[in-house]
Design a protein around this motif. Sequence first.
Motif: not given
Length: 523
Positions: A477-500
Motif C-alpha cells: 500500500y502506498q502509505t506503507n511506502l511513504i512511512v518506510q523511509g520517513a521512519g527508516n524502517y526495514k522490510f522485516t519491520d513490516f513483516l513482524k507486525i504486518g503478517v499478524p
Amino acid sequence: MNFEIIFVLAGLVCMLAALIMDKMRPGIVLLSLVVVYMAAGIITPKQMVAGFSNRGMITVALLFLVSEGIRQSGALSTVVKKLLPGDGCTVTRAQMRILPIVSGFSAFLNNTPVVVIFAPIIKNWAKRVGLSCTKFLIPLSYATILGGLCTLIGTSTNLVVHGMMIDRGMEGLKMFDLAYIGIPITIAGLIFILLTSKRLLPDERPDSIEDEENETAEESGRHVVEVVLGSRFPGLKRKLKNFDFKRRYGAEVKEIRQGGQEITENLGEVRLQEGDTLVLLADDAFTRTWGDSSVFLMMTNGKEIPARPVPEWKKWTALALLIIMIVGATVGELPAIQEHFPGVKMDMFFFSAITAVIMAWLKLFPPKKYTKYISWDILITIACAFAISAAMEESGLAAMIAEFIKDMSGRLGAWGALALLYLVTLLVTELITNNAAAALAFPLALETAAKFGVDPMPFFIAICIAASAGFATPIGYQTNLIVQGAGNYKFTDFLKIGVPMDIIVMVISVGLIPLIWPFTPTV
C-alpha cells in the motif's frame, strides 16, 4: 484449455512479472497488456476504453480533488496538532489518542494525503517529547488502511468493485455497506496495534547523517531535510548521477533510503524510485519552494515547516463541503429520495462532482493546477483493469479458475471458496497494486458465485477487504511506502507486525462476511 485462455493467462503472468520487477509504472504495464488483448481480438476497442468512462473510476478522480481541497485548507493539520499530547505521555496513550481519529478521517478521504499531512507532524512531535517516531509511523499507515475499509469512498479499491458491479447491471455498494465488516476489523486492528506495536516495532535508529550534517550546516544556514519522491518527480527510474538534483532543487543529496536500505556511498549509481526517501542538505528556500509541491509526497526537516497562511473560512468551508458530500450521498441512496427524484441518481459520483467543482470555484485548491492533484497512473491502472477483467471473462479463464477454486474448497463449499479468493487477492495486493488486484479478482468472484449458485455479494465484499488490507509489505500500500523511509524502517519491520495483522483481518473477514451477507441461493 483453448488458445484464448492460454493467451490471456500468459499475458497476466507477464503483467505480474513486469509489476514485480517495477521497470515501468503500473498504468503503462496494464495499458500495454490491454492493447495486446485488443490486437489479438480477445476484447473489442469498446471494451478496451469502457473503463475510462466508468462512474467508479471517475469518482476516484473527483475524490482526489476533494482530498486536495481538504489538505490545502489546513483543516487536518489543525486537528492533528490539537490531538498530540504534551511531555510525559506514553506511546500507548498517544496512540490511543491519535489512531482512532486517523481511521475516522481516512474513512472519508484518500489515505495518502492523510498520511502525508500527519506523518511529518507526528515525527517532529515525537522528537520533541522524546518518543521514538518508529512507534507511530507504521501504526499511522495501518490506521489509515483500516479506516478506508469502512466506507465506499475510504479507498479507491472499493470504488473499483462498486463500478464493476454497476457495469454488470447490479445496484453497487452504498456508502456504509462496508461498515458492517470494516468497523469490527478496524476495532480489532487498532487493539492489536495498541497491544503489540511497542514490542514489535523497533526503537528509532540513530541517524548519523542528520547528526553529522546538522553540526556543520548551521554556519551556512542549511539543515537536513527529508523528502519522499512522488510520482511526478522527473528523475524516476534514472540514476542520481544522470539527474542534476543540486542544480534543479538547490539541495545536496546525502543519503537515499530505498527498500529498507540506507545508502550513503556511491549515491550516483542509485536509480531513483517512487517512494524513496532522500536525506538532503538544503536551506529554508528549498522548503518554501517545494514544501507544497506534488514532486515530493512528503517533506520534513525536524521542525515545523511553515504552512502558507489560509483564511479560517476556508478550513470550515472545506469541512462543511466534505460533510455535505458524505451526508448527501448517504441520504440520496434512500428509497424515498429516489422516488421523489427519479431522473437523478444522487450517489457518490453526483455529490463528489458537485463538491469538487465548488472547491475549485472557491479556490480551496488552485483551479489552474487541478490536473496535478490527480494521480493519473492510478486512474489508468483502474480503467485498464476493467478491460483485463473483461478479457478474463471473454476468454473463459475466469470460469476455469472459478472451477478450480470450487474443487479446492471441497467440503467447505462456498465458505472455503471465499477464503481461497480472499487469500489469492491478498497475495496479489502485497506483490503489486491494490486496484489491479481487485479488478483481477472481480471476475473470479462472479464466476465462483455462479458455480455455487449463490449471491456474489459476499465474494465482492471479500475482494474489497483483501485488496485494501495489505499490511505485510511496504509495497502492499502506498502509505506503507511513504512511512518506510520517513521512519527508516526495514522490510522485516513490516513483516513482524504486518503478517499478524493480515491474519487477523482475514480471519475476521472470512468468519463474519457470510454471516452479514449470507450465501443466498440465486433463482
